[in-house]
Design an enzyme around this catalytic site. Structure first.
Site, PDB file in Angstrom:
ATOM      1  N   CYS A 153      39.094  40.899  45.929  1.00 34.49           N
ATOM      2  CA  CYS A 153      37.848  41.051  44.919  1.00 34.49           C
ATOM      3  C   CYS A 153      38.036  41.771  43.761  1.00 34.49           C
ATOM      4  CB  CYS A 153      36.916  41.574  46.034  1.00 34.49           C
ATOM      5  SG  CYS A 153      35.035  41.515  45.548  1.00 34.49           S
ATOM      6  N   HIS A 154      37.533  43.072  43.715  1.00 32.66           N
ATOM      7  CA  HIS A 154      37.852  44.210  42.491  1.00 32.66           C
ATOM      8  C   HIS A 154      39.259  44.961  42.703  1.00 32.66           C
ATOM      9  CE1 HIS A 154      33.448  43.099  42.594  1.00 32.66           C
ATOM     10  NE2 HIS A 154      33.513  43.197  41.346  1.00 32.66           N
TER      11      HIS A 154
ATOM     12  N   GLU B 284      29.433  38.590  38.787  1.00 28.39           N
ATOM     13  CA  GLU B 284      28.767  39.824  38.277  1.00 28.39           C
ATOM     14  C   GLU B 284      27.415  39.677  37.457  1.00 28.39           C
ATOM     15  OE1 GLU B 284      30.385  42.229  39.314  1.00 28.39           O
ATOM     16  OE2 GLU B 284      32.595  42.231  38.964  1.00 28.39           O
TER      17      GLU B 284
END
Length: 239
Positions: free
Chosen positions: A139-140, A171
């Site tokens: 993910c991030h 996002e």
């Protein structure tokens, strides 16, 4: 000699308002818990570390849709191995990276804030990588890659690699692209491009998706944490 059968899961040490009523982002719980379970099942010892030795759970990650009952039971049990290691989180100075064969960057949007400057975590990841181990992110978590510089090339360890991570489309759908811009942080897609990597998108922002390119293993979103950890174990097995 093959790298040690031990995994180090990095956790964001930051929290910040993200959600509509001011609730905060932090560690997305299952993005650390699911890899923890996968690594333990595969016979790895597992440790948890953050840049400051502290963390805060992401608000959304504690909601019913994102934390199934089985996971919630582990999360809420302070005597469980996972929760007790979170409660006594290591700092990079507590860690000898020579003892690990996998580095796994868990996430939550908070990772966008602290991972780019997390010199301790980056140093641990680099040492594991240069010693021949696996570096993985979900993910991030890919926000850590611009700071992991291969001394041989002077570039990020993901330069010329295929990677994935949370989509910019996701996002936008979540309505938080402006918040990320206010943090003065790039999206994961932009971050990958800045490293000279090729970003590969999942079919949809929330579809489970993972890519292995050499000793770099990445996953797209919370749904990908489990399969990304499995892919990291598979990559480790082929070392």
């Amino acid at each position: 000699m093959s790298p040690p059968r031990k995994a180090l899961i990095a956790v964001s040490s930051t929290h910040a308002p993200l959600y509509p009523e001011g609730q905060e982002t932090g560690l997305f719980i299952t993005e650390a818990l699911h890899p923890f379970k996968v690594f333990k099942k595969a016979g790895f010892e597992v440790d948890l570390v953050s840049e400051t030795g502290s963390y805060q759970p992401d608000w959304l990650s504690q909601q019913k849709d994102w934390l199934p009952d089985e996971d919630r039971a582990v999360w809420e049990d302070h005597s469980s191995e996972f929760r007790s290691k979170l409660d006594k989180l290591l700092k990079p100075s507590d860690v000898n990276p020579d003892n690990y064969g996998i580095f796994f960057a868990s996430a939550g949007h908070a990772s966008l804030i602290d991972y780019p400057d997390a010199k301790g975590l980056q140093a641990d990841a680099l040492k594991i990588y240069t010693d021949g181990g696996i570096v993985s992110a979900v993910c991030h978590g890919g926000a850590i890659f611009p700071g992991i510089i291969d001394p041989g090339t002077g570039k990020s360890i993901i330069a010329n690699r295929k990677v994935t991570g949370f989509t910019t489309r996701g996002e936008i759908e979540e309505g938080i692209l402006d918040t990320i811009k206010a943090w003065n942080r790039p999206t994961i897609e932009s971050s990958a491009a800045s490293c000279g990597a090729t970003y590969v998108s999942p079919a949809g922002p929330w579809d489970a998706f993972t890519i292995t390119d050499g000793r770099i293993v990445t996953g797209a979103n919370p749904a990908s944490a489990h399969v990304t950890a499995e892919a990291a174990v598979k990559a480790f097995g082929s070392l």
